[in-house]
Design a protein around this motif. Structure first.
Motif, PDB file in Angstrom:
ATOM      1  N   LEU A  79      43.926  43.903  25.553  1.00  0.00           N
ATOM      2  CA  LEU A  79      44.182  42.643  26.265  1.00  0.00           C
ATOM      3  C   LEU A  79      45.452  42.700  27.096  1.00  0.00           C
ATOM      4  CD1 LEU A  79      42.322  40.146  26.110  1.00  0.00           C
ATOM      5  CD2 LEU A  79      41.997  41.663  24.183  1.00  0.00           C
ATOM      6  N   PHE A  80      46.451  43.442  26.633  1.00  0.00           N
ATOM      7  CA  PHE A  80      47.702  43.527  27.377  1.00  0.00           C
ATOM      8  C   PHE A  80      47.687  44.614  28.455  1.00  0.00           C
ATOM      9  CE2 PHE A  80      49.868  41.506  23.538  1.00  0.00           C
ATOM     10  CZ  PHE A  80      49.995  40.280  24.170  1.00  0.00           C
ATOM     11  N   ARG A  81      46.569  45.333  28.571  1.00  0.00           N
ATOM     12  CA  ARG A  81      46.447  46.308  29.653  1.00  0.00           C
ATOM     13  C   ARG A  81      45.455  45.847  30.722  1.00  0.00           C
ATOM     14  NH1 ARG A  81      46.674  52.743  28.402  1.00  0.00           N
ATOM     15  NH2 ARG A  81      48.429  52.769  26.936  1.00  0.00           N
ATOM     16  N   ALA A  82      44.956  44.633  30.574  1.00  0.00           N
ATOM     17  CA  ALA A  82      43.898  44.173  31.468  1.00  0.00           C
ATOM     18  C   ALA A  82      44.314  44.205  32.930  1.00  0.00           C
ATOM     19  CB  ALA A  82      43.470  42.758  31.076  1.00  0.00           C
ATOM     20  N   TRP A  83      45.594  43.905  33.202  1.00  0.00           N
ATOM     21  CA  TRP A  83      46.059  43.868  34.588  1.00  0.00           C
ATOM     22  C   TRP A  83      47.153  44.887  34.883  1.00  0.00           C
ATOM     23  CZ3 TRP A  83      46.108  38.154  36.726  1.00  0.00           C
ATOM     24  CH2 TRP A  83      44.786  37.801  37.030  1.00  0.00           C
ATOM     25  N   VAL A  84      47.289  45.888  34.033  1.00  0.00           N
ATOM     26  CA  VAL A  84      48.132  47.038  34.364  1.00  0.00           C
ATOM     27  C   VAL A  84      47.365  47.895  35.377  1.00  0.00           C
ATOM     28  CG1 VAL A  84      49.140  49.177  33.441  1.00  0.00           C
ATOM     29  CG2 VAL A  84      49.314  47.032  32.144  1.00  0.00           C
ATOM     30  N   PRO A  85      48.038  48.434  36.405  1.00  0.00           N
ATOM     31  CA  PRO A  85      47.327  49.277  37.371  1.00  0.00           C
ATOM     32  C   PRO A  85      46.563  50.414  36.697  1.00  0.00           C
ATOM     33  CG  PRO A  85      49.525  48.765  38.181  1.00  0.00           C
ATOM     34  CD  PRO A  85      49.458  48.247  36.774  1.00  0.00           C
ATOM     35  N   ARG A  86      45.383  50.695  37.221  1.00  0.00           N
ATOM     36  CA  ARG A  86      44.519  51.718  36.636  1.00  0.00           C
ATOM     37  C   ARG A  86      45.194  53.082  36.613  1.00  0.00           C
ATOM     38  NH1 ARG A  86      40.218  50.580  39.373  1.00  0.00           N
ATOM     39  NH2 ARG A  86      39.340  49.191  37.799  1.00  0.00           N
ATOM     40  N   ARG A  87      46.034  53.362  37.590  1.00  0.00           N
ATOM     41  CA  ARG A  87      46.666  54.687  37.640  1.00  0.00           C
ATOM     42  C   ARG A  87      47.654  54.898  36.498  1.00  0.00           C
ATOM     43  NH1 ARG A  87      51.501  54.826  41.003  1.00  0.00           N
ATOM     44  NH2 ARG A  87      52.121  52.733  41.657  1.00  0.00           N
ATOM     45  N   PHE A  88      48.009  53.816  35.787  1.00  0.00           N
ATOM     46  CA  PHE A  88      48.854  53.946  34.600  1.00  0.00           C
ATOM     47  C   PHE A  88      48.059  53.748  33.309  1.00  0.00           C
ATOM     48  CE2 PHE A  88      51.858  52.368  37.891  1.00  0.00           C
ATOM     49  CZ  PHE A  88      52.687  53.474  37.948  1.00  0.00           C
ATOM     50  N   GLY A  89      46.742  53.691  33.418  1.00  0.00           N
ATOM     51  CA  GLY A  89      45.912  53.512  32.239  1.00  0.00           C
ATOM     52  C   GLY A  89      45.436  52.091  32.018  1.00  0.00           C
ATOM     53  N   GLY A  90      45.633  51.223  33.010  1.00  0.00           N
ATOM     54  CA  GLY A  90      45.199  49.837  32.886  1.00  0.00           C
ATOM     55  C   GLY A  90      43.739  49.646  33.242  1.00  0.00           C
ATOM     56  N   LEU A  91      43.251  48.417  33.099  1.00  0.00           N
ATOM     57  CA  LEU A  91      41.836  48.117  33.300  1.00  0.00           C
ATOM     58  C   LEU A  91      41.527  47.478  34.654  1.00  0.00           C
ATOM     59  CD1 LEU A  91      41.041  46.575  29.774  1.00  0.00           C
ATOM     60  CD2 LEU A  91      40.780  48.954  30.511  1.00  0.00           C
ATOM     61  N   GLU A  92      42.512  46.783  35.241  1.00  0.00           N
ATOM     62  CA  GLU A  92      42.313  46.094  36.519  1.00  0.00           C
ATOM     63  C   GLU A  92      41.063  45.206  36.494  1.00  0.00           C
ATOM     64  OE1 GLU A  92      42.622  48.456  40.048  1.00  0.00           O
ATOM     65  OE2 GLU A  92      44.429  49.487  39.390  1.00  0.00           O
ATOM     66  N   THR A  93      40.947  44.385  35.475  1.00  0.00           N
ATOM     67  CA  THR A  93      39.766  43.531  35.345  1.00  0.00           C
ATOM     68  C   THR A  93      39.726  42.478  36.448  1.00  0.00           C
ATOM     69  OG1 THR A  93      40.840  41.867  33.970  1.00  0.00           O
ATOM     70  CG2 THR A  93      39.877  43.747  32.837  1.00  0.00           C
ATOM     71  N   ASP A  94      38.539  41.954  36.694  1.00  0.00           N
ATOM     72  CA  ASP A  94      38.418  40.829  37.617  1.00  0.00           C
ATOM     73  C   ASP A  94      38.977  39.579  36.939  1.00  0.00           C
ATOM     74  OD1 ASP A  94      35.871  39.117  36.541  1.00  0.00           O
ATOM     75  OD2 ASP A  94      35.606  41.263  36.158  1.00  0.00           O
ATOM     76  N   LEU A  95      39.230  38.554  37.742  1.00  0.00           N
ATOM     77  CA  LEU A  95      39.899  37.352  37.250  1.00  0.00           C
ATOM     78  C   LEU A  95      39.057  36.616  36.213  1.00  0.00           C
ATOM     79  CD1 LEU A  95      42.207  35.351  37.301  1.00  0.00           C
ATOM     80  CD2 LEU A  95      41.334  34.442  39.463  1.00  0.00           C
ATOM     81  N   ARG A  96      37.760  36.480  36.455  1.00  0.00           N
ATOM     82  CA  ARG A  96      36.941  35.725  35.506  1.00  0.00           C
ATOM     83  C   ARG A  96      36.895  36.428  34.147  1.00  0.00           C
ATOM     84  NH1 ARG A  96      30.525  33.941  35.863  1.00  0.00           N
ATOM     85  NH2 ARG A  96      30.495  32.939  33.826  1.00  0.00           N
TER      86      ARG A  96
END
Length: 392
Positions: free
Chosen positions: A46-63
Motif C-alpha cells: 500500500l505504501f508503494r502504490a505511488w512510488v515511481p516504478r523505476r524504484f520498485g513502485g506500482l504507479e497505480t491508477d487513481l481509482r
C-alpha cells in the motif's frame, strides 16, 4: 494497471482490515499508528502504490488506490489516512527533479514522505538553494517518515517571480514536537515539525505555481501517473478515507438493525420502523453519490493524464468542488446514521463512536472546505478574477 493487478491490490487492502481493527485502539492511545499496522501496510504494497516504478513502485491508477484506501479505512481510519497522505507524498516526490527522487527513493523505496503543503515559512536565497526556518503542522505520518515535504514562500530571485514552493527535507534535519491531541484521527500522529536554518538545494524544490499548471521538473517519470493535475489528484484522493468511514458506519448500523430496538416505542427491531428505513435509505444514497463522484472524478483526472492533456481552470475548480461535496455527503451520512442508531453510538464501546469522531475531524481538511470550494467554483463559472488561491 490491469484489471487483475487492480483487483489484487484492493483485495490485499481488504484482507488487512481485521489486523488494522485489532490495533486501532492502540494507535488511538499512543497517537501514532501501531508498528504492526505499518508493517502490514508495507508488506501489502500500500505504501508503494505511488512510488515511481523505476524504484520498485506500482504507479497505480487513481481509482485503484482510492478503492484500496477506502478498504484500509474500514479497518482503521488513521491507517487509511496515512495511506492517503504518504501516498501523495510519494507521488509528489515523483514530480521533483530526478536527482531529488534518487535521494529519497534510491537507497530505500519504502521511505515515506509526509507533507505540509501550506507555505508556513519564508525561505531566503543562499548559494545553491534556499535556507528556511519555521514550523509546519499537521504533519500526518511524520513519525513513520524519512522525509518531509514542506510548504514555503520564496521571494523573487533573478528571473524567477515570488512563488510558493514545496521543499524536500530529511526528517533527520527536523524536530518533531508532540502536539497531536485531537477529537478524532488520533492515530495519524499529525504532529508539529520544526526546522531551524534548514538548507533546501534547488533540486529539492518544486514551485507550486508551475506545478498546478501542469509544468513539472521531473524528466524520467513520464507515465500517466506523473502527468496528472496536482490539486485535482489530491482533492479527489481525499474522498477515499471519508468514503471508507461512511461505508463502514452504514454496514455496522445495518448489521445491528435486526437486534436493536428503538427506545420509548413499540419497535423491538429498528429494521421494522419506517422512520429508520427512510434514514438508512437517505444515508446510503449520500454514500452512493459520494462513490459516483469519486469514480467519475478519478476517471476525469486519469483520463487527462492518459491523453497528455491538462484540465482547464474551470474543470479543475469543478473537481475540487465535487471532492468537497462528496466529503460532506459522507459526513452527513454518518451523522444521519448516528441519529437513527441512537445514543449508544456515543459510547466508546460502540464502533460508531470512533467513526463519528474520525469523520468529523477528517472532513475539516482545508482542501475540503465547503465555502472556499464553492467560491472557487462560482468564480470559475463566472470568470471572476482575481482568484483566491493557486491550489486549483
Amino acid at each position: 494497471m490491469g484489471t487483475g493487478a487492480r483487483a489484487d491490490l484492493v483485495e490485499r487492502a481488504a484482507a488487512l482490515r481485521p489486523l488494522l481493527e485489532q490495533h486501532r485502539a492502540e494507535g488511538e492511545q499512543e497517537r501514532r499508528l501501531a508498528d504492526e499496522s505499518i508493517a502490514a501496510l508495507d508488506e501489502a504494497g500500500l505504501f508503494r502504490a505511488w512510488v515511481p516504478r523505476r524504484f520498485g513502485g506500482l504507479e497505480t491508477d487513481l481509482r485503484t488506490i482510492m478503492d484500496a484506501t477506502a478498504e484500509v479505512t474500514r479497518g482503521d481510519a488513521a491507517a487509511g489516512w496515512l495511506v492517503l497522505i504518504l501516498g501523495c507524498g510519494d507521488w509528489l516526490t515523483g514530480l521533483f527533479p530526478d536527482q531529488a527522487q534518487e535521494e529519497v527513493f534510491g537507497a530505500d523505496p519504502d521511505t515515506k514522505v509526509c507533507q505540509v503543503l501550506t507555505p508556513k515559512a519564508s525561505a531566503e536565497r543562499v548559494d545553491g538553494g534556499w535556507q528556511v526556518s519555521g514550523s509546519w503542522a499537521p504533519a500526518s505520518g511524520c513519525l513513520h517518515s524519512g522525509w518531509a515535504m514542506l510548504g514555503m514562500s520564496l521571494p523573487a530571485h533573478g528571473d524567477e517571480p515570488a512563488d510558493a514552493a514545496f521543499g524536500l527535507v530529511p526528517m533527520s534535519e527536523l524536530r518533531v514536537k508532540d502536539t497531536w491531541f485531537t477529537l478524532g484521527m488520533r492515530g495519524t500522529g499529525s504532529n508539529l515539525l520544526i526546522g531551524e536554518n534548514v538548507f533546501v538545494p534547488d533540486h529539492r524544490l518544486l514551485r507550486r505555481g508551475p506545478a498546478t499548471r501542469g509544468v513539472f521538473t521531473r524528466r524520467r517519470n513520464d507515465s500517466p501517473r506523473y502527468r496528472t493535475a496536482v490539486v485535482p489528484t489530491l482533492a479527489t484522493f481525499l474522498i477515499a478515507p471519508l468514503l471508507g468511514m461512511a461505508e463502514e458506519a452504514l454496514d455496522h448500523v445495518l448489521s445491528q438493525a435486526g437486534r436493536k430496538g428503538i427506545a420509548f416505542t413499540s419497535y423491538q427491531r429498528q429494521r421494522d420502523s419506517t422512520a429508520f428505513q427512510l434514514a438508512v435509505a437517505e444515508a446510503s444514497t449520500k454514500i452512493d453519490v459520494a462513490r459516483l463522484i469519486a469514480d467519475r472524478s478519478a476517471a476525469v483526472v486519469d483520463g487527462h493524464a492518459l491523453s497528455g492533456t491538462h484540465p482547464g481552470y474551470l474543470e479543475r475548480a469543478r473537481l475540487r468542488q465535487h471532492s468537497s461535496h462528496a466529503i460532506q455527503q459522507c459526513r452527513e451520512a454518518v451523522d444521519g446514521l448516528v441519529s437513527a442508531y441512537g445514543a449508544s453510538a456515543l459510547s466508546e464501546s460502540d464502533p460508531l463512536h470512533a467513526i463519528l469522531r474520525d469523520v468529523q475531524t477528517a472532513a475539516r481538511h482545508a482542501l475540503a472546505h465547503p465555502a472556499s470550494n464553492a467560491e472557487l467554483f462560482g468564480r470559475a463559472l463566472l470568470d471572476v478574477e482575481p482568484n483566491i488561491t493557486e491550489m486549483i
